[in-house]
Design a protein around this motif. Structure first.
Motif, PDB file in Angstrom:
ATOM      1  N   GLY A 113       0.832  -1.191   0.000  1.00 29.95           N
ATOM      2  CA  GLY A 113       0.000   0.000   0.000  1.00 29.95           C
ATOM      3  C   GLY A 113       0.868   1.243   0.000  1.00 29.95           C
ATOM      4  O   GLY A 113       1.830   1.328   0.764  1.00 29.95           O
ATOM      5  N   VAL A 114       0.537   2.197  -0.866  1.00 32.38           N
ATOM      6  CA  VAL A 114       1.307   3.440  -0.966  1.00 32.38           C
ATOM      7  C   VAL A 114       0.388   4.612  -0.628  1.00 32.38           C
ATOM      8  O   VAL A 114      -0.619   4.832  -1.300  1.00 32.38           O
ATOM      9  CB  VAL A 114       1.897   3.628  -2.378  1.00 32.38           C
ATOM     10  CG1 VAL A 114       2.759   4.889  -2.418  1.00 32.38           C
ATOM     11  CG2 VAL A 114       2.697   2.410  -2.806  1.00 32.38           C
ATOM     12  N   TYR A 115       0.727   5.329   0.438  1.00 31.10           N
ATOM     13  CA  TYR A 115      -0.037   6.528   0.795  1.00 31.10           C
ATOM     14  C   TYR A 115       0.310   7.633  -0.201  1.00 31.10           C
ATOM     15  O   TYR A 115       1.464   8.028  -0.318  1.00 31.10           O
ATOM     16  CB  TYR A 115       0.322   6.991   2.202  1.00 31.10           C
ATOM     17  CG  TYR A 115      -0.219   6.123   3.310  1.00 31.10           C
ATOM     18  CD1 TYR A 115      -1.452   6.382   3.894  1.00 31.10           C
ATOM     19  CD2 TYR A 115       0.519   5.044   3.792  1.00 31.10           C
ATOM     20  CE1 TYR A 115      -1.940   5.601   4.915  1.00 31.10           C
ATOM     21  CE2 TYR A 115       0.036   4.252   4.825  1.00 31.10           C
ATOM     22  CZ  TYR A 115      -1.192   4.535   5.386  1.00 31.10           C
ATOM     23  OH  TYR A 115      -1.675   3.751   6.398  1.00 31.10           O
ATOM     24  N   VAL A 116      -0.705   8.133  -0.898  1.00 30.94           N
ATOM     25  CA  VAL A 116      -0.438   9.165  -1.905  1.00 30.94           C
ATOM     26  C   VAL A 116      -1.019  10.526  -1.530  1.00 30.94           C
ATOM     27  O   VAL A 116      -0.687  11.532  -2.154  1.00 30.94           O
ATOM     28  CB  VAL A 116      -0.963   8.737  -3.294  1.00 30.94           C
ATOM     29  CG1 VAL A 116      -0.168   7.566  -3.823  1.00 30.94           C
ATOM     30  CG2 VAL A 116      -2.443   8.396  -3.254  1.00 30.94           C
ATOM     31  N   TYR A 117      -1.887  10.551  -0.496  1.00 36.14           N
ATOM     32  CA  TYR A 117      -2.384  11.848  -0.034  1.00 36.14           C
ATOM     33  C   TYR A 117      -2.973  11.695   1.353  1.00 36.14           C
ATOM     34  O   TYR A 117      -3.637  10.696   1.657  1.00 36.14           O
ATOM     35  CB  TYR A 117      -3.446  12.411  -0.967  1.00 36.14           C
ATOM     36  CG  TYR A 117      -3.874  13.815  -0.584  1.00 36.14           C
ATOM     37  CD1 TYR A 117      -2.970  14.864  -0.681  1.00 36.14           C
ATOM     38  CD2 TYR A 117      -5.147  14.089  -0.099  1.00 36.14           C
ATOM     39  CE1 TYR A 117      -3.326  16.151  -0.304  1.00 36.14           C
ATOM     40  CE2 TYR A 117      -5.516  15.364   0.272  1.00 36.14           C
ATOM     41  CZ  TYR A 117      -4.603  16.400   0.171  1.00 36.14           C
ATOM     42  OH  TYR A 117      -4.944  17.677   0.546  1.00 36.14           O
ATOM     43  N   THR A 118      -2.712  12.687   2.196  1.00 36.87           N
ATOM     44  CA  THR A 118      -3.301  12.759   3.525  1.00 36.87           C
ATOM     45  C   THR A 118      -3.771  14.184   3.781  1.00 36.87           C
ATOM     46  O   THR A 118      -2.989  15.129   3.633  1.00 36.87           O
ATOM     47  CB  THR A 118      -2.288  12.355   4.613  1.00 36.87           C
ATOM     48  OG1 THR A 118      -1.931  10.985   4.444  1.00 36.87           O
ATOM     49  CG2 THR A 118      -2.882  12.536   5.999  1.00 36.87           C
ATOM     50  N   ALA A 119      -5.041  14.332   4.133  1.00 39.99           N
ATOM     51  CA  ALA A 119      -5.603  15.633   4.503  1.00 39.99           C
ATOM     52  C   ALA A 119      -5.790  15.655   6.019  1.00 39.99           C
ATOM     53  O   ALA A 119      -6.256  14.675   6.606  1.00 39.99           O
ATOM     54  CB  ALA A 119      -6.941  15.859   3.800  1.00 39.99           C
ATOM     55  N   ARG A 120      -5.437  16.766   6.640  1.00 37.19           N
ATOM     56  CA  ARG A 120      -5.405  16.843   8.099  1.00 37.19           C
ATOM     57  C   ARG A 120      -6.502  17.757   8.633  1.00 37.19           C
ATOM     58  O   ARG A 120      -6.562  18.934   8.283  1.00 37.19           O
ATOM     59  CB  ARG A 120      -4.036  17.341   8.546  1.00 37.19           C
ATOM     60  CG  ARG A 120      -3.836  17.406  10.046  1.00 37.19           C
ATOM     61  CD  ARG A 120      -2.407  17.845  10.365  1.00 37.19           C
ATOM     62  NE  ARG A 120      -1.457  16.855   9.886  1.00 37.19           N
ATOM     63  CZ  ARG A 120      -1.107  15.775  10.579  1.00 37.19           C
ATOM     64  NH1 ARG A 120      -1.635  15.554  11.768  1.00 37.19           N
ATOM     65  NH2 ARG A 120      -0.230  14.923  10.089  1.00 37.19           N
ATOM     66  N   GLY A 121      -7.395  17.196   9.476  1.00 41.42           N
ATOM     67  CA  GLY A 121      -8.402  17.989  10.154  1.00 41.42           C
ATOM     68  C   GLY A 121      -7.845  18.632  11.412  1.00 41.42           C
ATOM     69  O   GLY A 121      -6.711  18.365  11.825  1.00 41.42           O
ATOM     70  N   ASP A 122      -8.670  19.455  12.070  1.00 38.94           N
ATOM     71  CA  ASP A 122      -8.165  20.228  13.211  1.00 38.94           C
ATOM     72  C   ASP A 122      -7.983  19.406  14.480  1.00 38.94           C
ATOM     73  O   ASP A 122      -7.398  19.885  15.449  1.00 38.94           O
ATOM     74  CB  ASP A 122      -9.064  21.436  13.481  1.00 38.94           C
ATOM     75  CG  ASP A 122     -10.510  21.058  13.768  1.00 38.94           C
ATOM     76  OD1 ASP A 122     -10.809  19.856  13.914  1.00 38.94           O
ATOM     77  OD2 ASP A 122     -11.351  21.974  13.851  1.00 38.94           O
TER      78      ASP A 122
END
Length: 255
Positions: A113-122
């Motif tokens: 598995g390759v992480y290609v994007y991570t969005a961060r909440g508050d």
């Protein structure tokens, strides 16, 4: 008649070993340390580093060698070529904002598995969000969602290649347990990770129907305490399902 497998190029393999070692290090890596870690001749490591530096793939700072920004350029091109990333990114940004958690996109490549994007909440946990970091598929909700979207034969091939190494005491380590969970995921369309890769961390993931594009999955990552209440699971799976539907419809009709 089956064609003979072409032999790999040793020099290229050495360069990749050096790049991987630098990528996995925390900060710069001095050349002497690379020599020790890789058990290679100093002259060999030096020649490869000079070549990699000439092409912008590594840079030499005071603390040692680090990846160059050319790697970012190449990695950005790799994740964008079939449109899945471009469609998923804004939806994951919305998902992270609405939940306050980490929202992730993973592709499957060569059984990892390759992480290609991570969005961060508050309220998101602190998690390594570097582009391109890899994980064993059986250790994450994202990975198990991806495995559930593959045939059993394909899953067997991946396990044959990479095994089922444990990352925590909760990690699945047998084929029978893995296939039992994949059957459940295929029915429910959601995968869960309860401290199977990192202690104290939980995750809910779902595969994306990407048509003939790359295998992909999305997830919400959170402290395990916020995932365990049944009401929280229902909330996370509902919003994750909505996000997946938007991405899938856009891929099917808008790209």
């Amino acid at each position: 008649m089956k064609a003979a497998k072409t032999k790999s190029v040793g020099a290229t393999g050495t360069s990749m070993r050096i790049l991987t070692e630098i990528a996995e290090a925390d900060g710069g890596v001095p050349m002497a340390e690379l020599v020790d870690r890789l058990d290679l001749a100093k002259s060999t490591v030096y020649k490869h580093l000079i070549t990699l530096e000439e092409h912008g793939l590594v840079v030499n700072h005071d603390t040692g060698y680090r990846l160059g920004l050319r790697c970012l350029e190449l990695g950005g091109g790799a994740r964008q070529y079939d449109g899945v990333f471009d469609v998923a990114k804004p939806e994951l940004d919305k998902l992270a904002e609405e939940t306050g958690e980490l929202a992730n996109l993973m592709f499957e490549e060569q059984g990892m598995g390759v992480y290609v994007y991570t969005a961060r909440g508050d309220q998101a946990i602190n998690f390594d969000s570097r582009l391109g970091r890899r994980a064993y598929l059986h250790t994450t909700a994202l990975g198990k969602a991806l495995l559930a979207s593959l045939s059993d034969d394909h899953v067997d091939e991946i396990v044959d290649r990479h095994g089922l190494p444990a990352r925590t005491d909760e990690t699945i380590t047998t084929r029978s347990d893995l296939f039992e969970e994949l059957t459940q995921i295929r029915t429910e369309e959601f995968a869960y990770n309860e401290e199977e890769r990192l202690g104290g961390v939980g995750c809910v993931g779902t595969p994306l129907d990407t048509g003939d594009r790359r295998n992909a999955a999305i997830s919400i990552m959170t402290p395990i305490s916020r995932l365990r209440p049944e009401s929280a699971r229902r909330e996370y799976t509902e919003i994750l399902n909505q996000t997946a539907n938007v991405i899938e419809v856009t891929l099917a009709h808008g790209q």
